[in-house]
Scaffold this active site. Structure first.
Site, short mmCIF file in Angstrom:
data_model
loop_
_atom_site.label_atom_id
_atom_site.label_comp_id
_atom_site.label_asym_id
_atom_site.label_seq_id
_atom_site.Cartn_x
_atom_site.Cartn_y
_atom_site.Cartn_z
N HIS A 18 49.44 61.06 -39.43
CA HIS A 18 48.71 61.96 -40.34
C HIS A 18 48.58 63.36 -39.73
O HIS A 18 48.81 64.36 -40.41
CB HIS A 18 47.29 61.43 -40.60
CG HIS A 18 47.19 60.14 -41.34
ND1 HIS A 18 46.51 59.05 -40.85
CD2 HIS A 18 47.65 59.75 -42.56
CE1 HIS A 18 46.55 58.05 -41.73
NE2 HIS A 18 47.26 58.45 -42.77
N LYS A 42 39.32 49.35 -52.61
CA LYS A 42 40.14 48.98 -51.46
C LYS A 42 39.23 48.65 -50.29
O LYS A 42 38.32 49.40 -49.97
CB LYS A 42 41.04 50.18 -51.11
CG LYS A 42 42.33 49.80 -50.42
CD LYS A 42 43.27 50.99 -50.42
CE LYS A 42 44.35 50.87 -49.39
NZ LYS A 42 45.21 52.05 -49.35
N ARG A 91 57.55 58.00 -45.15
CA ARG A 91 58.16 57.39 -43.97
C ARG A 91 59.49 56.78 -44.41
O ARG A 91 60.26 57.41 -45.08
CB ARG A 91 57.20 56.35 -43.38
CG ARG A 91 56.07 56.98 -42.61
CD ARG A 91 54.92 56.06 -42.46
NE ARG A 91 54.34 55.76 -43.77
CZ ARG A 91 53.19 55.15 -43.97
NH1 ARG A 91 52.50 54.74 -42.95
NH2 ARG A 91 52.73 54.94 -45.17
N SER A 129 48.42 53.07 -40.81
CA SER A 129 47.08 52.62 -40.41
C SER A 129 47.01 51.10 -40.39
O SER A 129 46.38 50.51 -39.52
CB SER A 129 46.02 53.19 -41.35
OG SER A 129 46.04 54.59 -41.30
P1 ADP Z 1 46.75 55.73 -48.79
O1 ADP Z 1 45.84 54.54 -48.82
O2 ADP Z 1 46.47 56.74 -49.85
O3 ADP Z 1 48.22 55.40 -48.67
P2 ADP Z 1 46.91 56.54 -46.00
O4 ADP Z 1 45.78 57.06 -45.16
O5 ADP Z 1 47.52 55.25 -45.60
O6 ADP Z 1 46.30 56.48 -47.45
O7 ADP Z 1 48.05 57.60 -46.10
C1 ADP Z 1 47.82 58.90 -46.60
C2 ADP Z 1 49.14 59.65 -46.67
O8 ADP Z 1 49.64 59.85 -45.36
C3 ADP Z 1 50.25 58.91 -47.45
O9 ADP Z 1 51.00 59.85 -48.18
C4 ADP Z 1 51.07 58.30 -46.36
O10 ADP Z 1 52.42 58.13 -46.78
C5 ADP Z 1 50.97 59.36 -45.28
N1 ADP Z 1 51.20 58.82 -43.95
C6 ADP Z 1 50.58 57.78 -43.36
N2 ADP Z 1 51.09 57.53 -42.13
C7 ADP Z 1 52.08 58.45 -41.94
C8 ADP Z 1 53.02 58.71 -40.89
N3 ADP Z 1 53.08 57.94 -39.81
N4 ADP Z 1 53.88 59.74 -41.06
C9 ADP Z 1 53.85 60.47 -42.19
N5 ADP Z 1 53.01 60.27 -43.21
C10 ADP Z 1 52.14 59.27 -43.11
#
Ligand code: ADP
Length: 161
Positions: A18, A42, A91, A129
């Site tokens: 992130h 969620k 990703r 995550s």
């Molecule tokens: P959500 O539950 O909305 O998917 P996340 O916190 O998992 O929330 O992810 C938020 C955003 O960050 C999403 O667009 C996800 O694809 C992106 N993201 C998460 N991890 C990574 C990473 N390692 N590299 C790039 N983008 C990421």
């Protein structure tokens, strides 16, 4: 008018993936609002207060970035903040289908707000995550994948030393 992007997510917890995205997006947008979803539907490991605290500490020293929470319709929230874009990360191929549907739905609901995708930093292509939590639950060493504060909180949560 400044170019504002909303970066929404669960951030349960925030990872270096992130952060990498936020750093690169800061070169494109004047302001980024990291919007932590309160996630009524969620289940999350960390409470909204914990997630916000970790985001806040991890993003100290990023003057362009502000932090907020949101619930309900994302496009409505983004419009209310005068954002021109919703920022999402991509990703490997598996992200594509869901993100594509989400972007299309959001465009249909609010054509004035574009979704902008940035590719993950190569180092974080495997990092999510949920995978991170899975590793931490089973005692895996997740150092170097998350900001220091998140590392500490995960250790506390799972009683690791
Ligand atoms: P959500 O539950 O909305 O998917 P996340 O916190 O998992 O929330 O992810 C938020 C955003 O960050 C999403 O667009 C996800 O694809 C992106 N993201 C998460 N991890 C990574 C990473 N390692 N590299 C790039 N983008 C990421």
């Amino acid at each position: 008018m400044p170019d504002i992007a909303v970066y929404p997510g669960s951030f349960d917890p925030i990872t270096n993936g992130h952060l990498d995205l936020i750093q690169r997006a800061s070169k494109i947008f004047d302001r980024i609002i990291v919007a932590v979803a309160t996630n009524a539907f969620k289940q999350s490991l960390f409470t909204i207060e914990e997630r916000l605290e970790m985001v806040r500490i991890s993003l100290e020293g990023y003057p362009q970035v502000s932090i907020d929470t949101f619930d309900g319709l994302l496009v409505k929230y983004a419009k209310g903040k005068n954002a021109r874009a919703i920022l999402r990360g991509l990703r490997a191929v598996t992200d594509f289908e869901y993100e594509f549907q989400l972007a299309m739905m959001n465009r249909r609901l609010e054509p004035g707000v574009e979704t902008v995708f940035l590719m993950t930093g190569l180092r974080w292509v495997f990092l999510s995550s949920s995978i991170l939590k899975e590793a931490a639950i089973h005692g895996g060493d997740i150092e170097g994948m998350v900001p220091e504060i998140v590392h500490r909180k995960l250790k506390e949560k799972f009683g690791l030393t």
